[in-house]
Scaffold this active site. Structure first.
Site, PDB file in Angstrom:
ATOM      1  N   VAL A   1      14.597 -15.023  24.373  1.00  0.00           N
ATOM      2  CA  VAL A   1      13.162 -14.715  24.487  1.00  0.00           C
ATOM      3  C   VAL A   1      12.529 -15.452  25.669  1.00  0.00           C
ATOM      4  CG1 VAL A   1      10.955 -14.660  23.268  1.00  0.00           C
ATOM      5  CG2 VAL A   1      13.071 -14.311  21.998  1.00  0.00           C
TER       6      VAL A   1
ATOM      7  N   LYS B   1       9.097 -18.631  13.828  1.00  0.00           N
ATOM      8  CA  LYS B   1       8.591 -18.382  12.466  1.00  0.00           C
ATOM      9  C   LYS B   1       9.080 -19.410  11.456  1.00  0.00           C
ATOM     10  CE  LYS B   1      12.219 -15.899  13.570  1.00  0.00           C
ATOM     11  NZ  LYS B   1      12.684 -14.985  14.570  1.00  0.00           N
TER      12      LYS B   1
ATOM     13  N   GLU C   1       1.910 -14.458  17.689  1.00  0.00           N
ATOM     14  CA  GLU C   1       2.097 -13.013  17.448  1.00  0.00           C
ATOM     15  C   GLU C   1       3.584 -12.645  17.386  1.00  0.00           C
ATOM     16  OE1 GLU C   1      -0.480 -10.325  17.162  1.00  0.00           O
ATOM     17  OE2 GLU C   1       1.407  -9.609  16.316  1.00  0.00           O
TER      18      GLU C   1
ATOM     19  N   GLY D   1       8.490  -8.918  15.963  1.00  0.00           N
ATOM     20  CA  GLY D   1       8.726  -8.684  17.394  1.00  0.00           C
ATOM     21  C   GLY D   1       7.461  -8.197  18.075  1.00  0.00           C
TER      22      GLY D   1
ATOM     23  N   GLY E   1      21.439  -9.592  20.581  1.00  0.00           N
ATOM     24  CA  GLY E   1      20.382 -10.620  20.666  1.00  0.00           C
ATOM     25  C   GLY E   1      19.344 -10.517  19.562  1.00  0.00           C
TER      26      GLY E   1
ATOM     27  N   ASP F   1      14.713 -15.438   7.030  1.00  0.00           N
ATOM     28  CA  ASP F   1      13.889 -15.075   8.188  1.00  0.00           C
ATOM     29  C   ASP F   1      12.737 -14.151   7.742  1.00  0.00           C
ATOM     30  OD1 ASP F   1      13.605 -14.772  11.266  1.00  0.00           O
ATOM     31  OD2 ASP F   1      13.700 -12.712  10.540  1.00  0.00           O
TER      32      ASP F   1
ATOM     33  N   LYS G   1       8.552 -14.938   7.768  1.00  0.00           N
ATOM     34  CA  LYS G   1       7.544 -14.022   8.316  1.00  0.00           C
ATOM     35  C   LYS G   1       6.534 -13.630   7.243  1.00  0.00           C
ATOM     36  CE  LYS G   1      10.863 -12.343  11.734  1.00  0.00           C
ATOM     37  NZ  LYS G   1      11.989 -11.441  11.955  1.00  0.00           N
TER      38      LYS G   1
ATOM     39  N   GLY H   1      14.774  -8.736  19.789  1.00  0.00           N
ATOM     40  CA  GLY H   1      15.265  -8.413  21.131  1.00  0.00           C
ATOM     41  C   GLY H   1      14.402  -9.043  22.209  1.00  0.00           C
TER      42      GLY H   1
HETATM   43  N1  HSE Z   1      16.490 -12.553  13.806  1.00  0.00           N
HETATM   44  C1  HSE Z   1      15.256 -11.851  13.820  1.00  0.00           C
HETATM   45  C2  HSE Z   1      15.506 -10.444  13.319  1.00  0.00           C
HETATM   46  C3  HSE Z   1      14.689 -11.838  15.208  1.00  0.00           C
HETATM   47  O1  HSE Z   1      16.666 -10.041  13.195  1.00  0.00           O
HETATM   48  O2  HSE Z   1      14.547  -9.752  13.026  1.00  0.00           O
HETATM   49  C4  HSE Z   1      13.227 -11.511  15.245  1.00  0.00           C
HETATM   50  O3  HSE Z   1      12.450 -12.392  14.530  1.00  0.00           O
END
Ligand code: HSE
Length: 443
Positions: free
Chosen positions: A14, A105, A129, A134, A187, A201, A205, A302
């Protein structure tokens, strides 16, 4: 033209994307902001690997502390990831009077309340944001576009890696590990893909958007989390037969004095728009009192999509800097960091998952013998769990076969207790598989 100086900490996927956008889109950004965004520093311990960018002399450095402390820096963009050093650098930057933007996050989920407090105390801004979905503008939508709403619920596909894996398994029969490797190569995955696969993850979020939606403090600890590692191609196939698609969902409901917040694989009707979100794409449906249903869709992971979201925060802050300067006053942000005025942010408890009421898909391996089914249904009946349909897959005299059941709405605690009892039967050789069915999500 006023110049806003930017330091990026971390030049991974990123960070590289943000540096590229700042350099390649300089004119476009100037024409929209009325100031020039100057990439003053990019700090990374590894300054040797080629990122495909030609930095100006002195921009690419290894010393993040120098970048944070430098007086011309207005905005520090933390893209190192992880929790330790990133937290230290963010708090240091805020204390030094720098605005901070991050996509981190995991850090916000755990330390967001402290970070927001520090930003408030030092009269600087904090943008995130890119931390959810993403490039899908979910933070801005909740905080600004839906300001006149009571938000009732949020249902989202918030992890690109898991959605990519589930799509590859269901559409191409791709093995789990192969799909994960592909997601990593593209990625999408976190440095530690366990965070993706096991649902953490998505939970990070969800904790952020639930806080913004309901005016509550960020609370990651009480979110129920299950990942996709136990989902088998067999369950994906059975789901398809019943008209469902399996997605890893992040679900939150606003029950005013209690909030429901959970992440787990769920079966959703294959006709629902969320069922048509494929690959690494993310989507979220937000149910609110004035708007009804709003659905956002976009690239959830990404390099360039995430970098685009980072740039939206940088732009907001740059615009605030300019307008504060024009009005000859100290920095002032238009939008509270967590969407609500500080004094209105409450500590709302998250409802224990035991209390939720939903429908369930239960798959059992059971010995194919007369009376087995009645034992199982008896246990469910005693716990007040009503069965919508039962299907036996195959026929194997005295051997194990798959029995798939769909229940009507039932209380989670009852279902878990019943499953424990069923698992103890000598005719059940394996642990049952349970997937919640979300029939009532709207869109
Ligand atoms: N690892 C996260 C995903 C990246 O796969 O959504 C974006 O936060």
């Amino acid at each position: 033209m006023k110049q806003i100086n930017i330091a990026i900490l971390g030049c991974g996927v990123v960070g590289t994307g943000v540096a590229k956008l700042l350099m390649e889109k300089q004119r476009l950004l100037e024409s929209k902001i009325g100031a020039s965004l100057n990439l003053k520093y990019v700090a990374d311990l590894d300054t040797q690997t080629d990122r495909g960018i030609v930095f100006k002399e002195g921009v690419f450095i290894s010393d993040a502390k120098k970048a944070i402390a430098a007086t011309p820096i207005d905005i520090v963009v933390e893209l190192i990831g992880g929790k330790n050093i990133a937290k230290e650098f963010i708090l240091r930057a805020l204390k030094n009077g720098k605005h901070v933007v991050t996509a981190n996050k995991a850090l916000i989920a755990e330390y967001g309340n402290i970070i927001v407090k520090s930003a408030f105390e030092h009269n600087v801004d904090f943008g995130f944001e890119a931390s959810v979905g993403g490039c899908m503008p979910v933070i801005k939508t909740i905080r600004e576009s839906l300001v006149a709403n009571r938000i009732n619920s949020i249902t989202g596909i918030l992890n690109g890696t898991c959605n990519y894996i589930l799509t590859k398994i269901s559409q191409e029969g791709c093995p789990f590990d192969v799909a994960l490797k592909e997601a990593q190569a593209k990625g999408y995955a976190e440095a530690d893909p366990f965070l993706d696969i096991e649902g953490h993850d998505s939970a990070h979020k969800l904790s952020i958007i639930a806080a913004l939606s309901y005016g509550m403090q960020i609370n990651i600890n009480d979110i129920h989390v299950e990942g996709i590692s136990r989902i088998t191609p067999m369950d994906i196939e059975f789901a398809r037969e019943f008209g469902y698609t399996i997605k890893l969902l992040a679900i939150s409901k606003n029950n005013t004095d209690k909030v429901e917040a959970r992440v787990h694989p769920a079966m959703i009707p294959s006709t629902h728009p969320l069922a048509h979100v494929h690959g690494s794409m993310n989507a979220v449906t937000i149910n609110a009192d004035s708007t009804g249903e709003t659905m956002l869709y976009g690239a959830g992971a990404g390099m360039m999509p995430t970098a685009s979201a980072v740039l939206s925060d940088i732009t907001d802050i740059a615009r605030n800097i300019i307008s504060s300067a024009i009005n000859n006053r100290s920095y002032s942000t238009r939008v509270p960091i967590l969407g609500f005025q500080d004094s209105n942010i409450r500590q709302i408890p998250i409802m224990p998952v035991d209390e939720i009421n939903t429908c369930y898909y239960i798959r059992l391996a059971a010995v194919d013998r007369p009376g087995v089914l009645s034992k199982i249904t008896g246990i469910l009946g005693n716990r007040n769990i009503s069965i919508q349909s039962v299907h036996q897959k195959g026929r194997r005299h005295n051997g194990p076969v798959s029995i798939v059941m769909i229940t009507h709405g039932a209380v989670e605690k009852d279902v878990q207790l019943a499953l424990k009892e069923i698992s103890n039967l000598d005719v059940i050789p394996d642990k049952p598989v349970v997937i919640r069915i979300e029939d009532e999500i709207t869109a």
